[in-house]
Motif scaffolding. Structure first.
Motif, mmCIF file in Angstrom:
data_model
loop_
_atom_site.group_PDB
_atom_site.id
_atom_site.type_symbol
_atom_site.label_atom_id
_atom_site.label_comp_id
_atom_site.label_asym_id
_atom_site.label_seq_id
_atom_site.Cartn_x
_atom_site.Cartn_y
_atom_site.Cartn_z
ATOM 1 N N ASN A 94 -13.682 -7.618 -4.552
ATOM 2 C CA ASN A 94 -12.495 -8.035 -3.188
ATOM 3 C C ASN A 94 -11.192 -8.341 -3.835
ATOM 4 O OD1 ASN A 94 -12.114 -8.080 -0.646
ATOM 5 N ND2 ASN A 94 -12.445 -10.335 -0.690
ATOM 6 N N ARG A 95 -10.586 -7.623 -4.773
ATOM 7 C CA ARG A 95 -9.467 -7.967 -5.228
ATOM 8 C C ARG A 95 -8.353 -6.762 -4.610
ATOM 9 N NH1 ARG A 95 -8.724 -10.973 -10.037
ATOM 10 N NH2 ARG A 95 -7.212 -10.066 -10.653
ATOM 11 N N LYS A 96 -7.742 -7.276 -3.469
ATOM 12 C CA LYS A 96 -7.169 -6.280 -2.525
ATOM 13 C C LYS A 96 -5.875 -5.760 -3.100
ATOM 14 C CE LYS A 96 -8.598 -8.836 1.665
ATOM 15 N NZ LYS A 96 -8.023 -9.554 2.892
ATOM 16 N N ARG A 101 -3.263 -0.673 -5.273
ATOM 17 C CA ARG A 101 -2.544 -0.026 -6.463
ATOM 18 C C ARG A 101 -3.521 1.163 -7.070
ATOM 19 N NH1 ARG A 101 -3.128 -3.841 -9.792
ATOM 20 N NH2 ARG A 101 -4.678 -3.096 -11.024
ATOM 21 N N VAL A 102 -4.701 1.178 -7.172
ATOM 22 C CA VAL A 102 -5.529 2.067 -7.531
ATOM 23 C C VAL A 102 -5.672 3.117 -6.651
ATOM 24 C CG1 VAL A 102 -8.014 2.668 -8.291
ATOM 25 C CG2 VAL A 102 -6.869 0.436 -9.447
ATOM 26 N N THR A 103 -5.912 2.708 -5.380
ATOM 27 C CA THR A 103 -5.958 3.801 -4.475
ATOM 28 C C THR A 103 -4.776 4.617 -4.316
ATOM 29 O OG1 THR A 103 -7.111 2.245 -3.135
ATOM 30 C CG2 THR A 103 -6.274 4.272 -1.875
ATOM 31 N N ARG A 104 -3.509 4.114 -4.556
ATOM 32 C CA ARG A 104 -2.183 4.773 -4.504
ATOM 33 C C ARG A 104 -2.403 5.848 -5.478
ATOM 34 N NH1 ARG A 104 2.603 5.628 -2.601
ATOM 35 N NH2 ARG A 104 4.513 5.970 -3.851
ATOM 36 N N ALA A 128 -2.917 1.130 4.639
ATOM 37 C CA ALA A 128 -3.583 0.273 5.550
ATOM 38 C C ALA A 128 -3.924 -1.245 4.909
ATOM 39 C CB ALA A 128 -4.814 0.857 6.000
ATOM 40 N N ALA A 129 -4.151 -0.948 3.467
ATOM 41 C CA ALA A 129 -4.701 -2.359 2.723
ATOM 42 C C ALA A 129 -3.342 -2.881 2.010
ATOM 43 C CB ALA A 129 -5.696 -1.723 1.244
ATOM 44 N N SER A 130 -2.338 -2.503 2.098
ATOM 45 C CA SER A 130 -1.068 -2.949 1.429
ATOM 46 C C SER A 130 -0.723 -4.419 2.144
ATOM 47 C CB SER A 130 0.312 -1.980 1.518
ATOM 48 O OG SER A 130 1.264 -2.760 0.608
ATOM 49 N N MET A 131 -0.564 -5.403 1.417
ATOM 50 C CA MET A 131 -0.134 -6.633 2.053
ATOM 51 C C MET A 131 1.554 -6.652 1.885
ATOM 52 S SD MET A 131 -2.828 -9.027 0.456
ATOM 53 C CE MET A 131 -2.591 -8.509 -1.287
ATOM 54 N N ASP A 132 2.268 -5.622 1.305
ATOM 55 C CA ASP A 132 3.614 -5.676 1.223
ATOM 56 C C ASP A 132 4.152 -4.500 2.344
ATOM 57 O OD1 ASP A 132 6.189 -4.337 0.283
ATOM 58 O OD2 ASP A 132 5.928 -6.177 -0.831
ATOM 59 N N SER A 134 6.894 -3.042 2.652
ATOM 60 C CA SER A 134 7.605 -1.694 2.057
ATOM 61 C C SER A 134 6.670 -0.743 1.438
ATOM 62 C CB SER A 134 8.547 -2.334 0.833
ATOM 63 O OG SER A 134 9.594 -3.227 1.167
ATOM 64 N N TYR A 135 5.597 -1.335 0.770
ATOM 65 C CA TYR A 135 4.636 -0.550 0.136
ATOM 66 C C TYR A 135 3.633 0.246 1.075
ATOM 67 C CZ TYR A 135 5.094 -0.230 -4.998
ATOM 68 O OH TYR A 135 5.547 0.059 -6.185
ATOM 69 N N GLU A 136 3.523 -0.607 2.352
ATOM 70 C CA GLU A 136 2.593 -0.095 3.318
ATOM 71 C C GLU A 136 3.468 1.326 4.092
ATOM 72 O OE1 GLU A 136 1.577 -1.175 7.949
ATOM 73 O OE2 GLU A 136 2.047 -2.713 6.511
ATOM 74 N N GLN A 137 4.868 1.111 4.139
ATOM 75 C CA GLN A 137 5.482 2.480 4.558
ATOM 76 C C GLN A 137 5.699 3.304 3.490
ATOM 77 O OE1 GLN A 137 6.981 2.595 7.838
ATOM 78 N NE2 GLN A 137 7.262 4.646 7.250
ATOM 79 N N VAL A 138 5.855 3.245 2.431
ATOM 80 C CA VAL A 138 6.027 3.901 1.163
ATOM 81 C C VAL A 138 4.764 4.910 1.123
ATOM 82 C CG1 VAL A 138 5.869 4.458 -1.360
ATOM 83 C CG2 VAL A 138 7.599 2.733 -0.273
ATOM 84 N N ASN A 139 3.414 4.185 1.172
ATOM 85 C CA ASN A 139 2.061 5.173 1.164
ATOM 86 C C ASN A 139 2.057 5.840 2.326
ATOM 87 O OD1 ASN A 139 0.647 4.345 -1.151
ATOM 88 N ND2 ASN A 139 1.000 2.345 -0.379
#
Length: 607
Positions: A94-96, A101-104, A128-132, A134-139
């Motif tokens: 459960n290390r979000k 990172r690995v999913t990307r 969906a899993a990103s807590m940031d 900016s990275y949510e939008q990047v993905n």
């Protein structure tokens, strides 16, 4: 010519059959193979240790490191395989942030293999899993970019958005990747000038990665070559070749010579192309680079076959066979490939053992949970039984206390009726009526409070005053009384035990004061002592000793029972309410007769 072509095919198959088994899934790249192999080997060894120790976090990290080693080497299939395993471990832990990172990275590897639907799915999962934010939008932009495969303009817009977001976050490697993607989109739009600018931007963000810079400059050279700007392309490749020679970077030298050959062929300068290929072929043979030998040899044979140069072909065959043993011996990639196969088998065995351990641990945990649940249920049942028993015990004590309290009433009623009877026998009708009226009021109060263990001090004093008024009416020539209450006591909010004082007042009157020849004094004092309520019953009757001499047998039994009743009630009250009630009875012996009774209660605001 047909026979020669068949012989050519057979020779190539013979020469590279062994190499193909080790190289099928490994695409040659410009990064130093030695460094990649070293990284893979270390990650594999670390993975074996973590699997053996069953350390899930280290297992996840080592899977990720091993995957990156294969990605650097160009083996995206293996990279994807180990990234998926890392993702499973991170999910279990459960290390979000690690999962995101690995999913990307998994999406990137799948995109590199043209697995578009899988890549889109993982880019969206990372978003969906990103807590940031900016990275949510990047993905999400990357997912939309892949969906817009037939719309280069839309792809360019998503890339531009990502570049802005990533530059703001100072993610240099990611920015470089985004510029590479922008260059590829520009090439789709036939905008080669913008593509070159994008590659140059990517280079500016990759200065700390020399191998990546070489790769990007090679891409720029290809763009120039595709636009027939051969001299610019050759100048770039030639410069990269010179730099590689200065660094003894043989992989880059071979690749640049092959790319120069390709450009020279396009420029219709076959002699220079053949010269470059021969240099690449010789260097690859010397360094044991089987894959590059194959590439160079294939291009040379294809040119000789197309131009009917059979002698050159035969000479090349002979040269190849002369160097074949040396080539195979020097090719560390074959040994490394075989070594890793053994290592991978060990890893798979350890994975099976870990799965078995996890299953056993899971079963053990299930049993432990069942056992703990059973014990917990038994403890709960035991607790309920104890609680029920305690409740029953408490209820029994309450009943006993109530019984003891009511036990005092018959005697009081008997004495009161005797008093009424005495008034009637003496023809004192008015006194009898007055006595009965006061008696009825007192009995009503006693009935109202009969089920209460504690009542307010104000109610207790009022009840005791009515009782003393009754007794004074009967024995008015025997005693007077006064009730003194400390001004610091709030009689409305302070609570005391019900009917615990009255028996002692009754004893003072009936066994002390009524036997005096002169009128005596009964004093009831309420005060505060050591943060407790102190009740003092002070009479100047005949005293305990004299009273005992005058008692009949029945009176002695009653007094004994009355004192015992009081003690039992105090004991029950202390047990039920933890109230620490205490009382003492002492006879005055300092020149005066009488008895002192002191009862102490805790200072309670509520019963």
């Amino acid at each position: 010519m047909r026979l020669k072509g068949m012989v050519l095919g057979w020779i190539l198959m013979l020469a590279f059959g062994m190499e193909a088994s080790a190289q099928d899934t490994i695409k040659p790249v410009s990064k130093s193979k030695k460094a990649s192999v070293s990284k893979i080997s270390k990650a594999a060894d670390d993975l074996k240790e973590s699997l053996d120790a069953n350390d899930e976090l280290k297992i996840a990290k080592n899977y990720e490191n091993l995957a990156q080693g294969f990605i650097d080497k160009g083996d995206y299939a293996k990279g994807e395989e180990y990234l998926k395993k890392a993702l499973v471990s991170y999910t279990k832990l459960n290390r979000k942030a690690d999962k995101t990172r690995v999913t990307r990275n998994l999406a990137k590897v799948q995109e590199a293999q043209n697995k578009v639907s899988s890549a889109i799915k993982n880019y969206e999962a990372a978003s969906a899993a990103s807590m940031d934010k900016s990275y949510e939008q990047v993905n999400q932009n990357d997912a939309n970019r892949l969906r817009s495969a037939n719309n280069p303009a839309a792809q360019a817009a998503y890339n531009k958005s990502n570049i802005q977001l990533l530059e703001k976050e100072d993610k240099k490697a990611e920015v470089a990747d985004a510029y590479v993607q922008q260059a590829e989109v520009s090439l789709q739009q036939k905008n080669k000038e913008v593509a070159i600018e994008s590659y140059e931007k990517a280079i500016s963000y990759s200065k700390d990665k020399p191998e990546e810079v070489v790769k990007l400059k090679s891409e720029i050279a290809k763009v120039y070559a595709s636009d027939n700007q051969f001299d610019k392309a050759i100048a770039i490749n030639q410069k990269l070749l010179t730099e590689a020679q200065d660094k003894n970077d043989f992989d880059t030298q071979i690749k640049q010579l092959q790319e120069l050959a390709t450009i020279y062929f396009k420029k219709n300068e076959p002699e220079k192309a053949i010269s470059a290929l021969k240099q690449a072929y010789a260097l690859a043979t010397e360094q044991g680079k089987t894959a590059e030998v194959k590439n160079s040899l294939t291009q040379l044979l294809h040119y000789y076959k197309s131009n009917g140069k059979d002698k050159e072909s035969i000479a090349l065959y002979e040269q190849f066979f002369q160097n074949f043993d040396k080539l195979i011996k020097n090719d560390s990639s074959l040994i490394d490939g075989k070594t890793f196969q053994v290592t991978e088998e060990k890893i798979r065995q350890l994975e099976k053992e870990k799965a078995l351990k996890d299953e056993l641990i899971s079963k053990k945990n299930t049993f432990n949970y069942f056992l703990m649940g059973s014990i917990g249920l038994l403890l709960l049942l035991f607790g309920l039984i104890v609680k029920a028993l305690y409740s029953i015990k408490t209820k029994n004590k309450e009943i006993a206390l109530q019984s003891l309290r009511r036990e005092m009433n018959p005697h009081f009623i008997f004495n009161s009726l005797n008093s009424v009877n005495q008034f009637i026998s003496q023809n004192k009708e008015l006194e009898a009526n007055k006595y009965l009226t006061s008696y009825s009021h007192l009995m009503r109060n006693m009935m109202e409070n009969s089920n209460k263990d504690f009542i307010s001090l104000n109610s207790e004093i009022e009840q005791l005053k009515k009782y003393l008024d009754l007794e004074h009416l009967r024995f008015q020539d025997k005693f007077d009384y006064e009730i003194i209450v400390d001004e610091h006591l709030d009689t409305e909010t302070t609570f005391v035990p019900n009917m615990l004082i009255q028996p002692h007042l009754e004893n003072a009157i009936w066994h002390g004061l009524r036997y005096r020849e002169t009128k005596g004094m009964l004093q009831l004092r309420f005060g505060v002592k050591n943060n407790k309520i102190s009740v003092v019953i002070d009479d100047d009757g005949i005293g305990l000793t004299k009273s005992a001499e005058l008692k009949t047998r029945n009176q002695k039994v009653h007094q004994s029972r009355g004192l015992t009743n009081t003690k039992e009630r105090i004991s029950l009250l202390n047990e039920l309410y933890k109230s620490n009630i205490a009382f003492s009875v002492t006879e005055k012996n300092s020149g005066t007769t009488g008895t002192l009774v002191e009862i102490t209660f805790p200072l309670l605001d509520k019963p």
